[in-house]
Motif scaffolding. Structure first.
Motif, PDB file in Angstrom:
ATOM      1  N   GLU A 181       0.841  -1.213   0.000  1.00 51.75           N
ATOM      2  CA  GLU A 181       0.000   0.000   0.000  1.00 51.75           C
ATOM      3  C   GLU A 181       0.868   1.253   0.000  1.00 51.75           C
ATOM      4  N   VAL A 182       1.932   1.242   0.801  1.00 48.24           N
ATOM      5  CA  VAL A 182       2.855   2.382   0.855  1.00 48.24           C
ATOM      6  C   VAL A 182       3.499   2.598  -0.513  1.00 48.24           C
ATOM      7  N   ALA A 183       3.890   1.508  -1.143  1.00 45.83           N
ATOM      8  CA  ALA A 183       4.525   1.601  -2.464  1.00 45.83           C
ATOM      9  C   ALA A 183       3.573   2.199  -3.490  1.00 45.83           C
ATOM     10  N   GLU A 184       2.293   1.781  -3.442  1.00 47.83           N
ATOM     11  CA  GLU A 184       1.303   2.307  -4.387  1.00 47.83           C
ATOM     12  C   GLU A 184       1.072   3.798  -4.165  1.00 47.83           C
ATOM     13  N   THR A 185       1.083   4.216  -2.902  1.00 52.20           N
ATOM     14  CA  THR A 185       0.892   5.635  -2.588  1.00 52.20           C
ATOM     15  C   THR A 185       2.052   6.464  -3.137  1.00 52.20           C
ATOM     16  N   ILE A 186       3.284   5.961  -2.954  1.00 47.69           N
ATOM     17  CA  ILE A 186       4.469   6.666  -3.481  1.00 47.69           C
ATOM     18  C   ILE A 186       4.399   6.740  -5.004  1.00 47.69           C
ATOM     19  N   GLN A 187       4.006   5.643  -5.589  1.00 51.12           N
ATOM     20  CA  GLN A 187       3.942   5.573  -7.049  1.00 51.12           C
ATOM     21  C   GLN A 187       2.930   6.582  -7.588  1.00 51.12           C
ATOM     22  N   ASP A 188       1.757   6.663  -6.955  1.00 48.59           N
ATOM     23  CA  ASP A 188       0.706   7.586  -7.412  1.00 48.59           C
ATOM     24  C   ASP A 188       1.090   9.038  -7.158  1.00 48.59           C
ATOM     25  N   SER A 189       1.774   9.297  -6.029  1.00 50.39           N
ATOM     26  CA  SER A 189       2.085  10.674  -5.647  1.00 50.39           C
ATOM     27  C   SER A 189       3.261  11.241  -6.427  1.00 50.39           C
ATOM     28  N   LEU A 190       4.292  10.410  -6.654  1.00 45.07           N
ATOM     29  CA  LEU A 190       5.513  10.905  -7.291  1.00 45.07           C
ATOM     30  C   LEU A 190       5.598  10.568  -8.775  1.00 45.07           C
ATOM     31  N   GLY A 191       4.741   9.653  -9.224  1.00 50.93           N
ATOM     32  CA  GLY A 191       4.772   9.277 -10.631  1.00 50.93           C
ATOM     33  C   GLY A 191       6.005   8.508 -11.026  1.00 50.93           C
ATOM     34  N   VAL A 192       6.520   7.691 -10.114  1.00 51.01           N
ATOM     35  CA  VAL A 192       7.712   6.879 -10.401  1.00 51.01           C
ATOM     36  C   VAL A 192       7.383   5.404 -10.214  1.00 51.01           C
ATOM     37  N   GLN A 193       8.203   4.545 -10.796  1.00 49.33           N
ATOM     38  CA  GLN A 193       8.047   3.108 -10.645  1.00 49.33           C
ATOM     39  C   GLN A 193       8.743   2.657  -9.359  1.00 49.33           C
ATOM     40  N   VAL A 194       7.997   2.016  -8.454  1.00 45.30           N
ATOM     41  CA  VAL A 194       8.545   1.574  -7.167  1.00 45.30           C
ATOM     42  C   VAL A 194       8.708   0.060  -7.188  1.00 45.30           C
ATOM     43  N   ASN A 195       9.901  -0.402  -6.880  1.00 44.66           N
ATOM     44  CA  ASN A 195      10.176  -1.839  -6.790  1.00 44.66           C
ATOM     45  C   ASN A 195      10.120  -2.266  -5.330  1.00 44.66           C
ATOM     46  N   GLN A 196       9.338  -3.318  -5.057  1.00 46.33           N
ATOM     47  CA  GLN A 196       9.166  -3.785  -3.683  1.00 46.33           C
ATOM     48  C   GLN A 196       9.775  -5.160  -3.499  1.00 46.33           C
ATOM     49  N   SER A 197      10.483  -5.295  -2.368  1.00 42.69           N
ATOM     50  CA  SER A 197      11.011  -6.596  -1.971  1.00 42.69           C
ATOM     51  C   SER A 197      10.733  -6.759  -0.481  1.00 42.69           C
ATOM     52  N   GLY A 198       9.631  -7.415  -0.155  1.00 42.20           N
ATOM     53  CA  GLY A 198       9.216  -7.503   1.240  1.00 42.20           C
ATOM     54  C   GLY A 198       8.808  -6.136   1.746  1.00 42.20           C
ATOM     55  N   THR A 199       9.542  -5.630   2.737  1.00 38.17           N
ATOM     56  CA  THR A 199       9.257  -4.288   3.277  1.00 38.17           C
ATOM     57  C   THR A 199      10.327  -3.283   2.845  1.00 38.17           C
ATOM     58  N   VAL A 200      11.059  -3.625   1.788  1.00 40.62           N
ATOM     59  CA  VAL A 200      12.069  -2.711   1.240  1.00 40.62           C
ATOM     60  C   VAL A 200      11.560  -2.165  -0.086  1.00 40.62           C
TER      61      VAL A 200
END
Length: 397
Positions: A181-200
């Motif tokens: 959820e945090v990654a999706e929020t960052i992605q929507d707010s900043l317009g960048v691609q976020v790569n997730q690995s567990g909690t990183v």
């Protein structure tokens, strides 16, 4: 307990008491045992006598008396900022600065705050109360984990804390899902691609640029992942009430309209110290009550609670009688008076007199200030009564 009979009702209704006081008389009668019609008559008559004695006499200069009653104790107030309602973690403007904020009708107070009461199932359970806290307090990235940057690869890395994620999202039992959820929020707010690995989480600018990398980090700090943007901190306290102990929330910052929509918040008791926010959310009558309550609380905090509340009610009435909140000053009530001389006597005298001359204004000399200026008796008290003495011939003539 005593039941209200028709005879008792007739006795109470025959008085000049306003409806609120009549209802209180009924409550008093019902709370006592074996009250007769004669007893009810005595209660109603005593209440009516007290009510008449407390009314203002005709031609009483209520504005002048109220100004004196509030202004004189105001000189005894300190300029300090006190801890709010015993909450050591929060400092809220009190004393004379707070009184000035209120009468000036400042758009936003120096230290906005809310007192959030909770519904029963949340008020008595600490875990449920904390759930409301996380729905109100703004959760930003620095509270969720550590941020680091890899300048060589132009990557921002966020190591989210598992315990913090599960604490702030108590209804989710998997930290990885919260991190998503945090990654999706960052992605929507900043317009960048976020790569997730567990909690990183890792992301970076589209084109390698040190400046854009720093801008991403600055923008990241401002993102609110949960809670209300304007609420920086929430303090939870356990307090004694009439119904027993309950948890009450005190906020640093205010967002009354949004807070009232959150599950668990008691909308009937939650308050805010921003009178304009109360006006926008609940209307002008609620704003009037807020002005009275905030002013009275400020005076009581300074040990000046003996100021009669009706003086404060008069001030609140004047500030809100046209459906908006006006300040008491040259940009509000004093600057909008009908009398030219009254406006000129307050501030910017030349400007008021010049404008009045240009537009051909007339002054009817109805108020106190303008009559004092021209040397006429004011139309209050004995000054409002016309007496004439006739020359009556004596008997010897």
């Amino acid at each position: 307990m005593t039941d209200i009979t028709e005879d008792m009702e007739a006795v109470v209704e025959d008085t000049e008491l306003p409806r609120r006081l009549k209802d209180e008389v009924y409550d008093t009668i019902e709370a006592r045992d074996d009250v007769t019609v004669e007893d009810a008559d005595q209660i109603a008559s005593a209440t009516e006598a007290f009510y008449r004695d407390s009314r203002v006499d005709p031609l009483e200069p209520v504005g002048t008396v109220s100004a004196q009653s509030i202004g004189e104790p105001g000189t005894q107030m300190t300029m300090n900022t006190f801890h709010y309602a015993g909450v050591a973690e929060l400092d809220v403007t009190q004393g004379l600065p707070r009184l000035i904020e209120l009468v000036d009708a400042r758009k936003s107070p120096d230290t906005p705050t809310m007192t959030v009461h909770l519904e029963e199932e949340y008020a008595t359970d600490r875990e449920n109360a904390h759930e409301v806290v996380w729905n109100i307090e703004a959760t930003r990235i620095l509270a969720l984990g550590d941020i680091s940057t890899n300048v060589a690869d132009m990557i921002v890395r966020i190591d989210l804390n598992d315990e913090t994620l599960l604490e702030r999202w108590p209804r989710m039992d998997d930290a990885t899902l919260v991190a998503q959820e945090v990654a999706e929020t960052i992605q929507d707010s900043l317009g960048v691609q976020v790569n997730q690995s567990g909690t990183v989480l890792e992301f970076g600018p589209e084109q390698p640029s040190y400046r854009e990398l720093l801008q991403l980090i600055e923008q990241l700090r401002d993102i609110v992942f949960k809670g209300l943007k304007d609420i920086d901190r929430v303090v939870i306290r356990k307090e004694e009430t009439e119904d027993g102990e309950e948890f009450v929330l005190y906020t640093e910052g205010s967002a009354l309209k949004k807070a009232l929509k959150i599950d668990g918040v008691d909308t009937t008791r939650t308050t805010c110290n921003n009178i304009h926010e109360v006006h926008k959310t609940l209307g002008i009558e609620a704003a009037r009550e807020a002005i009275i309550e905030e002013t009275m609380d400020t005076l009581e905090e300074q040990g000046l609670g003996d100021v009669n509340i009706r003086h404060l009610m008069l001030v609140a009435d004047i500030m809100t009688n046209d459906g908006t909140i006006q300040s008491i000053g040259r940009h509000g009530i004093s600057g909008n008076k009908d009398s030219v001389l009254a406006r000129a006597a307050f501030e910017v005298t030349v400007n008021h007199l010049l404008d009045a001359a240009i537009y051909g204004e007339a002054d009817d000399l109805d108020g106190v200030i303008e009559n004092v200026i021209v040397g006429k008796p004011i139309r209050l008290g004995t000054g409002d009564v016309d007496l004439r003495m006739g020359a009556k011939p004596s008997r010897s003539d």
